[in-house]
Design a protein around this motif. Structure first.
Motif, PDB file in Angstrom:
ATOM      1  N   PRO A  19       2.237   9.420   3.853  1.00  0.00           N
ATOM      2  CA  PRO A  19       3.229  10.085   4.240  1.00  0.00           C
ATOM      3  C   PRO A  19       4.539   9.647   3.832  1.00  0.00           C
ATOM      4  CG  PRO A  19       1.386   9.847   6.507  1.00  0.00           C
ATOM      5  CD  PRO A  19       1.233   8.928   4.921  1.00  0.00           C
ATOM      6  N   ALA A  20       5.159  10.826   3.428  1.00  0.00           N
ATOM      7  CA  ALA A  20       6.508  10.061   3.232  1.00  0.00           C
ATOM      8  C   ALA A  20       7.592   9.303   4.172  1.00  0.00           C
ATOM      9  CB  ALA A  20       7.536  11.421   2.554  1.00  0.00           C
ATOM     10  N   SER A  21       7.146   9.746   5.437  1.00  0.00           N
ATOM     11  CA  SER A  21       7.736   8.822   6.783  1.00  0.00           C
ATOM     12  C   SER A  21       7.516   7.578   6.362  1.00  0.00           C
ATOM     13  CB  SER A  21       7.263   9.326   7.874  1.00  0.00           C
ATOM     14  OG  SER A  21       6.072   9.251   8.176  1.00  0.00           O
ATOM     15  N   VAL A  22       6.321   7.115   6.079  1.00  0.00           N
ATOM     16  CA  VAL A  22       5.722   5.896   6.332  1.00  0.00           C
ATOM     17  C   VAL A  22       5.613   4.822   5.030  1.00  0.00           C
ATOM     18  CG1 VAL A  22       4.057   6.055   7.732  1.00  0.00           C
ATOM     19  CG2 VAL A  22       3.484   6.066   5.646  1.00  0.00           C
ATOM     20  N   ARG A  23       6.151   5.871   3.847  1.00  0.00           N
ATOM     21  CA  ARG A  23       6.312   4.960   2.200  1.00  0.00           C
ATOM     22  C   ARG A  23       7.793   4.688   2.631  1.00  0.00           C
ATOM     23  NH1 ARG A  23       5.224  10.320  -0.017  1.00  0.00           N
ATOM     24  NH2 ARG A  23       6.714  10.302  -0.436  1.00  0.00           N
ATOM     25  N   ARG A  24       8.856   5.791   3.615  1.00  0.00           N
ATOM     26  CA  ARG A  24      10.125   5.325   3.244  1.00  0.00           C
ATOM     27  C   ARG A  24      10.032   3.967   3.932  1.00  0.00           C
ATOM     28  NH1 ARG A  24      10.886  10.991   3.791  1.00  0.00           N
ATOM     29  NH2 ARG A  24      11.105  10.684   6.116  1.00  0.00           N
ATOM     30  N   MET A  25       9.782   3.767   4.772  1.00  0.00           N
ATOM     31  CA  MET A  25       9.436   2.929   5.722  1.00  0.00           C
ATOM     32  C   MET A  25       9.608   1.443   4.947  1.00  0.00           C
ATOM     33  SD  MET A  25       7.972   3.760   9.359  1.00  0.00           S
ATOM     34  CE  MET A  25       8.404   5.193   9.856  1.00  0.00           C
ATOM     35  N   CYS A  26       8.868   1.945   3.758  1.00  0.00           N
ATOM     36  CA  CYS A  26       8.139   0.299   2.822  1.00  0.00           C
ATOM     37  C   CYS A  26       8.895   0.423   2.100  1.00  0.00           C
ATOM     38  CB  CYS A  26       6.536   0.423   2.893  1.00  0.00           C
ATOM     39  SG  CYS A  26       5.742   0.069   4.240  1.00  0.00           S
ATOM     40  N   GLY A  27       9.936   1.048   1.345  1.00  0.00           N
ATOM     41  CA  GLY A  27      10.758   1.373   0.547  1.00  0.00           C
ATOM     42  C   GLY A  27      10.193   2.101  -0.530  1.00  0.00           C
ATOM     43  N   ILE A  28       8.765   2.734  -0.492  1.00  0.00           N
ATOM     44  CA  ILE A  28       8.646   3.043  -1.705  1.00  0.00           C
ATOM     45  C   ILE A  28       8.517   4.664  -2.103  1.00  0.00           C
ATOM     46  CG2 ILE A  28       5.591   3.959  -1.946  1.00  0.00           C
ATOM     47  CD1 ILE A  28       4.950   1.619  -0.384  1.00  0.00           C
ATOM     48  N   GLY A  29       9.165   4.876  -3.552  1.00  0.00           N
ATOM     49  CA  GLY A  29       9.762   5.498  -3.549  1.00  0.00           C
ATOM     50  C   GLY A  29       8.595   7.151  -3.705  1.00  0.00           C
ATOM     51  N   TYR A  30       8.504   8.695  -3.442  1.00  0.00           N
ATOM     52  CA  TYR A  30       8.597   9.353  -4.494  1.00  0.00           C
ATOM     53  C   TYR A  30       7.493   9.182  -5.782  1.00  0.00           C
ATOM     54  CZ  TYR A  30       5.916  13.880  -5.725  1.00  0.00           C
ATOM     55  OH  TYR A  30       5.226  14.704  -5.431  1.00  0.00           O
ATOM     56  N   GLY A  31       6.489   9.519  -5.765  1.00  0.00           N
ATOM     57  CA  GLY A  31       5.660   8.794  -7.099  1.00  0.00           C
ATOM     58  C   GLY A  31       6.089   7.630  -7.997  1.00  0.00           C
ATOM     59  N   GLU A  32       6.199   6.545  -6.771  1.00  0.00           N
ATOM     60  CA  GLU A  32       6.887   5.426  -7.431  1.00  0.00           C
ATOM     61  C   GLU A  32       4.954   4.627  -7.222  1.00  0.00           C
ATOM     62  OE1 GLU A  32       8.639   1.144  -5.668  1.00  0.00           O
ATOM     63  OE2 GLU A  32       9.558   3.556  -5.214  1.00  0.00           O
ATOM     64  N   PRO A  33       4.882   3.751  -8.651  1.00  0.00           N
ATOM     65  CA  PRO A  33       3.880   3.150  -8.727  1.00  0.00           C
ATOM     66  C   PRO A  33       3.853   1.948  -7.447  1.00  0.00           C
ATOM     67  CG  PRO A  33       4.911   2.266 -10.459  1.00  0.00           C
ATOM     68  CD  PRO A  33       5.234   2.952  -9.845  1.00  0.00           C
ATOM     69  N   VAL A  34       2.263   2.321  -6.965  1.00  0.00           N
ATOM     70  CA  VAL A  34       2.073   0.462  -5.727  1.00  0.00           C
ATOM     71  C   VAL A  34       0.697   0.166  -6.382  1.00  0.00           C
ATOM     72  CG1 VAL A  34       2.851   2.673  -4.471  1.00  0.00           C
ATOM     73  CG2 VAL A  34       0.635   2.896  -5.004  1.00  0.00           C
ATOM     74  N   LEU A  35       0.715  -0.961  -5.117  1.00  0.00           N
ATOM     75  CA  LEU A  35      -1.060  -1.371  -6.228  1.00  0.00           C
ATOM     76  C   LEU A  35      -1.280  -1.678  -4.751  1.00  0.00           C
ATOM     77  CD1 LEU A  35      -2.256  -4.080  -7.526  1.00  0.00           C
ATOM     78  CD2 LEU A  35      -1.502  -5.183  -6.254  1.00  0.00           C
ATOM     79  N   LEU A  36      -2.670  -1.170  -4.555  1.00  0.00           N
ATOM     80  CA  LEU A  36      -3.742  -0.613  -3.997  1.00  0.00           C
ATOM     81  C   LEU A  36      -4.942  -1.710  -3.676  1.00  0.00           C
ATOM     82  CD1 LEU A  36      -4.976   3.092  -4.062  1.00  0.00           C
ATOM     83  CD2 LEU A  36      -2.936   1.693  -2.886  1.00  0.00           C
ATOM     84  N   ALA A  37      -4.606  -2.715  -2.752  1.00  0.00           N
ATOM     85  CA  ALA A  37      -5.561  -3.700  -2.624  1.00  0.00           C
ATOM     86  C   ALA A  37      -6.868  -3.569  -1.143  1.00  0.00           C
ATOM     87  CB  ALA A  37      -5.355  -5.302  -2.196  1.00  0.00           C
ATOM     88  N   ALA A  38      -8.132  -3.163  -2.031  1.00  0.00           N
ATOM     89  CA  ALA A  38      -9.163  -3.026  -0.526  1.00  0.00           C
ATOM     90  C   ALA A  38      -9.553  -4.680  -0.020  1.00  0.00           C
ATOM     91  CB  ALA A  38     -10.402  -1.676  -1.182  1.00  0.00           C
ATOM     92  N   PHE A  39      -9.316  -4.226   1.347  1.00  0.00           N
ATOM     93  CA  PHE A  39     -10.596  -5.359   2.372  1.00  0.00           C
ATOM     94  C   PHE A  39     -11.818  -5.479   3.031  1.00  0.00           C
ATOM     95  CE2 PHE A  39      -5.795  -6.993   1.159  1.00  0.00           C
ATOM     96  CZ  PHE A  39      -5.975  -7.830   0.900  1.00  0.00           C
ATOM     97  N   VAL A  40     -12.673  -4.898   1.827  1.00  0.00           N
ATOM     98  CA  VAL A  40     -14.158  -4.241   2.147  1.00  0.00           C
ATOM     99  C   VAL A  40     -14.105  -5.421   3.525  1.00  0.00           C
ATOM    100  CG1 VAL A  40     -16.051  -3.482   1.495  1.00  0.00           C
ATOM    101  CG2 VAL A  40     -14.505  -3.946   0.135  1.00  0.00           C
ATOM    102  N   ALA A  41     -14.657  -6.271   3.336  1.00  0.00           N
ATOM    103  CA  ALA A  41     -15.247  -6.581   5.116  1.00  0.00           C
ATOM    104  C   ALA A  41     -14.354  -6.128   6.278  1.00  0.00           C
ATOM    105  CB  ALA A  41     -14.573  -7.984   4.910  1.00  0.00           C
ATOM    106  N   HIS A  42     -12.704  -5.538   6.260  1.00  0.00           N
ATOM    107  CA  HIS A  42     -11.990  -5.471   6.893  1.00  0.00           C
ATOM    108  C   HIS A  42     -12.076  -3.816   7.202  1.00  0.00           C
ATOM    109  CE1 HIS A  42     -10.955  -9.274   8.792  1.00  0.00           C
ATOM    110  NE2 HIS A  42     -11.295 -10.032   7.016  1.00  0.00           N
ATOM    111  N   ASP A  43     -12.999  -3.160   6.277  1.00  0.00           N
ATOM    112  CA  ASP A  43     -12.216  -2.179   6.364  1.00  0.00           C
ATOM    113  C   ASP A  43     -11.077  -0.890   6.803  1.00  0.00           C
ATOM    114  OD1 ASP A  43     -13.636   0.675   6.187  1.00  0.00           O
ATOM    115  OD2 ASP A  43     -13.586   1.172   8.481  1.00  0.00           O
ATOM    116  N   LEU A  44     -10.277  -2.195   5.088  1.00  0.00           N
ATOM    117  CA  LEU A  44      -8.849  -1.135   5.308  1.00  0.00           C
ATOM    118  C   LEU A  44      -8.180  -1.726   3.897  1.00  0.00           C
ATOM    119  CD1 LEU A  44      -7.170  -4.618   5.134  1.00  0.00           C
ATOM    120  CD2 LEU A  44      -7.481  -4.367   7.464  1.00  0.00           C
TER     121      LEU A  44
END
Length: 100
Positions: A48-73
């Motif tokens: 959601p745009a609201s939480v992206r803005r809180m973290c300084g992530i602009g629309y369409g900006e690349p991000v790095l996703l990291a899965a923590f399977v043991a913590h389900d997040l």
């Protein structure tokens, strides 16, 4: 955001309920029985745009996703933060002082 490989590793199917919270300039996406958000029908994570803005992530900006399977997040890192961490690491490895 399409993330089928990460969703598969976590076992999150379309419709899986999620909680999305900003935390220290990253987004934390976790399983939540009563979560307001859901995995999309095509295996997309909602950002959601609201939480992206809180973290300084602009629309369409690349991000790095990291899965923590043991913590389900999943943690979503803004690309600027990743670049800063790598720059600091490279300066440390080179034994010098950060220029920027």
């Amino acid at each position: 955001m399409a993330a089928q490989h990460i969703l598969r590793a976590l076992g999150w199917q379309p419709g899986h309920r999620l909680d999305i919270q900003p935390h220290q300039r990253v987004l934390v996406i976790a399983s939540a029985c009563d979560g307001r958000h859901r995995v999309g029908s095509r295996g997309a994570l909602p950002l959601p745009a609201s939480v992206r803005r809180m973290c300084g992530i602009g629309y369409g900006e690349p991000v790095l996703l990291a899965a923590f399977v043991a913590h389900d997040l999943v943690v979503v890192h803004p690309i600027g933060a990743v670049a800063r961490l790598l720059a600091d690491l490279h300066v440390e490895v080179a034994g010098g002082d950060r220029v920027c």
